[in-house]
Design a protein around this motif. Structure first.
Motif, short mmCIF file in Angstrom:
data_model
loop_
_atom_site.label_atom_id
_atom_site.label_comp_id
_atom_site.label_asym_id
_atom_site.label_seq_id
_atom_site.Cartn_x
_atom_site.Cartn_y
_atom_site.Cartn_z
N THR A 21 0.85 -1.20 0.00
CA THR A 21 0.00 0.00 0.00
C THR A 21 0.88 1.24 0.00
OG1 THR A 21 -0.14 -0.02 2.42
CG2 THR A 21 -1.91 -1.11 1.21
N THR A 22 0.33 2.33 -0.48
CA THR A 22 1.05 3.61 -0.47
C THR A 22 0.89 4.27 0.90
OG1 THR A 22 -0.89 4.81 -1.26
CG2 THR A 22 0.60 3.90 -2.94
N GLU A 23 1.60 5.35 1.11
CA GLU A 23 1.51 6.06 2.39
C GLU A 23 0.11 6.57 2.67
OE1 GLU A 23 4.42 9.10 2.66
OE2 GLU A 23 6.14 7.71 2.72
N ASP A 24 -0.63 6.89 1.60
CA ASP A 24 -1.99 7.38 1.80
C ASP A 24 -3.04 6.27 1.74
OD1 ASP A 24 -1.74 6.90 -0.90
OD2 ASP A 24 -2.50 8.85 -1.55
N GLY A 25 -2.56 5.01 1.81
CA GLY A 25 -3.49 3.90 1.96
C GLY A 25 -4.02 3.28 0.70
N LYS A 26 -3.49 3.63 -0.45
CA LYS A 26 -3.94 3.04 -1.71
C LYS A 26 -3.27 1.68 -1.93
CE LYS A 26 -4.97 7.40 -4.04
NZ LYS A 26 -4.69 8.26 -5.22
N THR A 27 -4.01 0.74 -2.48
CA THR A 27 -3.47 -0.59 -2.78
C THR A 27 -2.64 -0.53 -4.05
OG1 THR A 27 -5.38 -1.64 -1.76
CG2 THR A 27 -4.05 -2.99 -3.24
N VAL A 28 -1.44 -1.07 -4.01
CA VAL A 28 -0.53 -1.06 -5.15
C VAL A 28 -0.81 -2.28 -6.03
CG1 VAL A 28 1.87 -1.16 -5.92
CG2 VAL A 28 1.24 0.19 -3.90
N LEU A 29 -1.07 -2.05 -7.29
CA LEU A 29 -1.30 -3.13 -8.25
C LEU A 29 -0.13 -3.17 -9.23
CD1 LEU A 29 -5.10 -2.92 -9.17
CD2 LEU A 29 -4.00 -3.99 -7.20
N ARG A 30 0.63 -4.25 -9.19
CA ARG A 30 1.74 -4.43 -10.11
C ARG A 30 1.23 -4.95 -11.44
NH1 ARG A 30 4.79 -8.76 -6.84
NH2 ARG A 30 2.59 -9.34 -6.62
N TYR A 31 1.89 -4.52 -12.52
CA TYR A 31 1.48 -4.97 -13.86
C TYR A 31 2.66 -4.91 -14.80
CZ TYR A 31 1.66 -0.17 -15.62
OH TYR A 31 2.10 1.08 -16.01
N GLN A 32 2.51 -5.60 -15.93
CA GLN A 32 3.50 -5.56 -17.01
C GLN A 32 2.94 -4.73 -18.16
OE1 GLN A 32 5.79 -9.78 -16.80
NE2 GLN A 32 3.66 -9.93 -17.41
N GLY A 33 3.82 -4.07 -18.88
CA GLY A 33 3.39 -3.22 -19.98
C GLY A 33 3.87 -3.70 -21.33
N TRP A 34 3.75 -2.80 -22.30
CA TRP A 34 4.23 -3.03 -23.67
C TRP A 34 4.97 -1.78 -24.11
CZ3 TRP A 34 3.25 -7.71 -26.05
CH2 TRP A 34 2.24 -8.50 -25.49
N ALA A 35 6.15 -1.93 -24.63
CA ALA A 35 6.92 -0.77 -25.09
C ALA A 35 6.18 -0.06 -26.22
CB ALA A 35 8.30 -1.20 -25.56
N GLY A 36 6.08 1.25 -26.11
CA GLY A 36 5.43 2.03 -27.16
C GLY A 36 3.93 1.97 -27.14
N ASP A 37 3.35 1.41 -26.10
CA ASP A 37 1.91 1.23 -26.01
C ASP A 37 1.41 1.79 -24.68
OD1 ASP A 37 -0.60 0.41 -26.71
OD2 ASP A 37 -0.26 -1.72 -26.32
N VAL A 38 0.14 2.10 -24.63
CA VAL A 38 -0.47 2.57 -23.39
C VAL A 38 -1.66 1.66 -23.07
CG1 VAL A 38 -1.65 4.47 -22.22
CG2 VAL A 38 0.21 4.96 -23.83
N GLY A 39 -1.63 1.04 -21.92
CA GLY A 39 -2.74 0.19 -21.51
C GLY A 39 -3.93 1.03 -21.07
N PHE A 40 -5.12 0.46 -21.16
CA PHE A 40 -6.30 1.17 -20.70
C PHE A 40 -6.18 1.56 -19.23
CE2 PHE A 40 -8.47 -1.31 -24.19
CZ PHE A 40 -8.77 -0.21 -24.99
N HIS A 41 -5.54 0.70 -18.44
CA HIS A 41 -5.34 0.99 -17.02
C HIS A 41 -4.40 2.18 -16.83
CE1 HIS A 41 -2.71 -2.17 -18.51
NE2 HIS A 41 -1.77 -1.69 -17.72
#
Length: 362
Positions: free
Chosen positions: A38-58
């Motif tokens: 979690t972050t200092e302000d209490g948000k849950t951290v979600l790890r993910y993998q990406g794609w070079a040169g691309d932007v995920g909807f998330h």
């Protein structure tokens, strides 16, 4: 495009054959650390993998400010959709995205995952074409017997679509087995076709657009030809993570669904500019050239609500091909629309990204 990202072949670099399909259920069922950061302000951290040169909807959703309870953490780039959801199943990341046929196979192998949102598809603007040279004698499915079809990976979207098209065109299973499916990196697929190394090339995104600009090729068929406008992939999360972090998953889904809806109702030029700005801000030393060829979300359903047929189609396909026992899986057991605001009553199904009523929009 695959296949949590905009499915554009321009950013589908080398993709390894999906090893997940040989994993025993005891392996794919193992999760990583049960401790959720979690972050200092209490948000849950979600790890993910990406794609070079691309932007995920998330990634777009976070940039648009659509998340309240989660913070994304990029841990590197993936090599394929099957690899992405395998990493989610084993607990290396919290969510992944892949072609629904791969999602079904991973479920069948015993992986404790649930689909929560559609992630890519085919519509009027976004699709994959299976191209031959203009002068090629290949005109029908039967002409492909003994020929080579190039694609970025096996065990995923392209393999399923080619084999399904061949079956729909009347080829027997023995005849289909005589069509050679060959792994070719997307960046080399057009060249391999033009130089005669393969007979058919699966091409989408920037590669499709630029190849057609150069001319001399024609589509034998497209993925739109099989099912029309259709969602082909989903985001998945681990069942144990969902059980322990329901609020975080709900926030991820609502925000990502709204971001997808934003792309569905926003002028293309504005979408392209936003995606380019995201790539520029994240500083990963990557090109944004592929973004210029963005045409649509590719997802035909408002807010990416999952339709039962989008998973059941591939369950039936695997049963028909002897790769899954009939009755072992049912589509409704593999997904949930519980957290999608366009399905759970939060927004009207065809409203905008902030719940506003849109006239004349799907």
């Amino acid at each position: 495009m695959s296949h949590s990202r905009f499915r554009r072949g321009a950013v589908r670099a080398l993709a390894a054959t999906a090893a997940l399909f040989t994993l025993a259920s005891g392996v794919v069922g193992c999760a990583g650390s049960s401790d959720t950061a979690t972050t200092e302000d209490g948000k849950t951290v979600l790890r993910y993998q990406g794609w070079a040169g691309d932007v995920g909807f998330h990634e777009l959703a976070e940039d648009l400010g659509y998340y309240d309870k989660i913070k994304l953490e990029w841990v590197g780039d993936t090599t394929s959709g099957p690899q992405d959801i395998q990493s989610a199943a084993t607990g290396d990341i919290e969510f992944g995205s892949a072609f629904n046929g791969a999602v079904v196979k991973l479920n069948a192998a015993g992986a404790p995952i649930t689909s929560v949102l559609s992630s890519y598809g085919a519509d009027a603007g976004e699709y994959t074409g299976y191209f031959v040279l203009d002068g090629s004698p290949i005109r029908s499915a039967r002409d492909l017997i003994g020929k080579k079809v190039g694609m970025n990976t096996l065990g995923a979207h392209h393999e399923f679509l080619v084999r399904e098209w061949l079956a729909q065109q009347g080829l027997t299973q023995d005849e289909i087995k005589q069509v050679e499916l060959t792994v070719v990196p997307p960046v080399n697929n057009e060249t391999a076709l033009r130089e005669g190394q393969i007979d058919v090339a699966a091409i989408n995104g920037i590669f499709r657009e630029t190849a057609q600009e150069r001319g001399g090729i024609r589509p034998l068929f497209t993925d739109r030809d099989l099912f029309g406008a259709f969602s082909y992939g989903t985001y998945v999360v681990r069942d144990d993570f969902l059980a322990k972090n329901k609020d975080a998953v709900a926030d991820f889904v609502q925000g990502t669904a709204r971001a997808i809806r934003w792309t569905q109702v926003t002028p293309r030029e504005e979408v392209v500019a936003r995606l380019k700005s995201i790539i520029d801000k994240r500083g990963r030393n990557e090109s944004d050239d592929a973004i210029d060829y963005w045409r649509s979300s590719g997802i035909p359903v408002a807010g990416a609500v999952i339709q039962e047929k989008e998973l059941q189609t591939w369950i039936d396909w695997l049963v028909r091909n002897g790769e899954l026992d009939e009755g072992k899986l049912t589509a409704t057991d593999l997904y949930t629309n519980e957290f999608n605001p366009y399905a759970n009553g939060t927004f009207q199904p065809e409203s905008g990204p902030d719940g506003e009523v849109l006239e004349g929009q799907k």
